[in-house]
Design a protein around this motif. Structure first.
Motif, PDB file in Angstrom:
ATOM      1  N   ASN A 156      13.859  -9.509 -13.748  1.00 37.68           N
ATOM      2  CA  ASN A 156      14.318  -8.320 -13.391  1.00 37.68           C
ATOM      3  C   ASN A 156      13.786  -7.402 -12.112  1.00 37.68           C
ATOM      4  N   TYR A 157      12.850  -7.620 -12.360  1.00 39.68           N
ATOM      5  CA  TYR A 157      12.016  -7.297 -11.144  1.00 39.68           C
ATOM      6  C   TYR A 157      12.721  -7.164  -9.994  1.00 39.68           C
ATOM      7  N   VAL A 158      12.791  -8.492  -9.742  1.00 38.43           N
ATOM      8  CA  VAL A 158      13.240  -8.661  -8.399  1.00 38.43           C
ATOM      9  C   VAL A 158      14.852  -8.555  -7.993  1.00 38.43           C
ATOM     10  N   GLN A 159      15.574  -8.366  -9.389  1.00 41.69           N
ATOM     11  CA  GLN A 159      16.486  -7.801  -9.438  1.00 41.69           C
ATOM     12  C   GLN A 159      16.638  -6.145  -8.655  1.00 41.69           C
ATOM     13  N   VAL A 160      16.309  -5.386  -9.579  1.00 38.39           N
ATOM     14  CA  VAL A 160      15.465  -4.187  -8.885  1.00 38.39           C
ATOM     15  C   VAL A 160      15.052  -3.709  -7.444  1.00 38.39           C
ATOM     16  N   PHE A 161      14.542  -4.614  -6.915  1.00 39.10           N
ATOM     17  CA  PHE A 161      13.922  -4.552  -6.105  1.00 39.10           C
ATOM     18  C   PHE A 161      15.257  -4.654  -4.469  1.00 39.10           C
ATOM     19  N   THR A 162      15.671  -5.919  -5.050  1.00 41.46           N
ATOM     20  CA  THR A 162      16.598  -6.158  -4.177  1.00 41.46           C
ATOM     21  C   THR A 162      17.647  -5.912  -3.592  1.00 41.46           C
ATOM     22  N   SER A 209      20.170   0.248  -2.846  1.00 41.82           N
ATOM     23  CA  SER A 209      20.537   1.695  -3.545  1.00 41.82           C
ATOM     24  C   SER A 209      18.548   1.979  -4.106  1.00 41.82           C
ATOM     25  N   PHE A 210      17.904   1.936  -4.836  1.00 44.25           N
ATOM     26  CA  PHE A 210      17.114   1.893  -5.913  1.00 44.25           C
ATOM     27  C   PHE A 210      15.893   1.932  -5.398  1.00 44.25           C
ATOM     28  N   ILE A 211      15.736   0.896  -3.722  1.00 39.99           N
ATOM     29  CA  ILE A 211      14.505   1.560  -2.574  1.00 39.99           C
ATOM     30  C   ILE A 211      14.536   2.487  -2.451  1.00 39.99           C
ATOM     31  N   GLN A 212      15.836   3.299  -1.787  1.00 41.25           N
ATOM     32  CA  GLN A 212      16.008   4.722  -1.189  1.00 41.25           C
ATOM     33  C   GLN A 212      15.377   5.576  -2.261  1.00 41.25           C
ATOM     34  N   PRO A 218      16.773  -4.932 -16.559  1.00 42.11           N
ATOM     35  CA  PRO A 218      16.332  -3.713 -14.543  1.00 42.11           C
ATOM     36  C   PRO A 218      16.270  -2.576 -15.307  1.00 42.11           C
ATOM     37  N   ILE A 219      17.139  -1.956 -16.445  1.00 38.89           N
ATOM     38  CA  ILE A 219      16.109  -0.992 -15.839  1.00 38.89           C
ATOM     39  C   ILE A 219      15.603  -0.215 -16.814  1.00 38.89           C
TER      40      ILE A 219
END
Length: 280
Positions: free
Chosen positions: A58-64, A67-70, A246-247
């Motif tokens: 889930n963390y890998v999916q978020v950091f990939t 848009s979330f990093i931005q 991921p949420i």
């Protein structure tokens, strides 16, 4: 055991049981979000207090997701800007309202307090027109402006209350030495106001970091959105999939920094909130 000792023991046990209930109610949702963020997709809907399988997918999916990093960088930029502007305006306004005597000072304070009571949705349409007229739509400046409007009243109110408690002799000594009002604020009062500034600054940062309605309304593209909106718009592998894993992972990522800040500044927060509560 005497009746008095039994009553004292029962009171103490009841108190700690109540504390335990409050802690569980407050902490358990965050705890469950943390363990859910480490569950694989196959175990998301299995109710368990300790995961049988741990996964970082889930963390890998978020950091990939770029848009979330931005969105994280946008939230950091906007929140820190709001804190800086709110404290700068708040410290100068608190000096005027707390140390300078003029007619209508109490009325101004009541108006400032009244502004903070308006719900966001009540001013949403009017503020949208202002931001569009200023050409700040889908721009960090629009969110900084709107967040500052809602955090500034609280900042001014708390800093004014703290400013009133500072000894008048300090200001009189500074005036006798030829200090201007700005020198008095920055050199005399500012070092004494760090507890109140830490309290109001952290609360302003949390409010700007967590705000959702304005961020959703005043931004349009992924490059300008903040963290709460980015989390709400996380999508699954299909239109019928809601990515709970991921949420939860994204929620943990953006919540941990706030928890760390509160732990670091907890003493200043307490001293700032209780400043002026007891005289003498």
């Amino acid at each position: 055991m005497t009746s008095r000792q039994f009553n004292k023991l029962a009171t103490r046990v009841s108190f700690w049981l109540l504390v335990a209930v409050v802690v569980v109610i407050a902490v358990f949702p965050f705890y469950y979000a943390v363990i859910t963020s480490f569950k694989p997709s196959s175990d998301l809907f299995r109710v368990e207090l300790w995961p049988s399988t741990w996964s970082l997918d889930n963390y890998v999916q978020v950091f990939t997701q770029r848009s979330f990093i931005q969105a994280i960088f946008n939230s950091i930029l906007i929140s820190t800007s709001v804190v800086f502007i709110a404290l700068l305006l708040g410290i100068t306004a608190s000096y005027a309202l707390g140390r300078v005597r003029f007619r209508g000072r109490t009325t101004v304070l009541l108006v400032i307090l009244g502004v903070s009571m308006f719900p966001q949705v009540a001013v949403l349409s009017g503020l949208f027109e202002v931001i569009r007229a200023l050409n700040l739509y889908n721009n960090p400046g629009g969110l900084i402006l709107s967040y500052t409007i809602f955090t500034l009243p609280f900042t001014v109110w708390v800093l004014t209350t703290f400013m009133k408690q500072l000894p008048m002799e300090l200001e009189e000594a500074a005036i006798m030495d030829g200090a201007t009002p700005w020198i008095t604020i920055t050199k005399v009062f500012l070092p004494l106001m760090w507890p109140a500034m830490a309290t109001t600054g952290l609360l302003a940062f949390i409010a700007a970091w967590n705000e959702f309605l304005f961020a959703l309304t005043f931004t349009l593209t992924d490059s300008q959105r903040t963290v709460p909106v980015a989390i709400a718009l996380l999508s699954g592998g299909s239109a019928y999939e809601l990515p709970w894993g991921p949420i939860m992972a994204a929620s943990v990522i953006v919540t941990v920094p706030l928890v760390v800040l509160v732990i670091i500044f907890q003493r200043r927060i307490v001293s700032g909130l209780t400043a002026g509560a007891v005289k003498g």
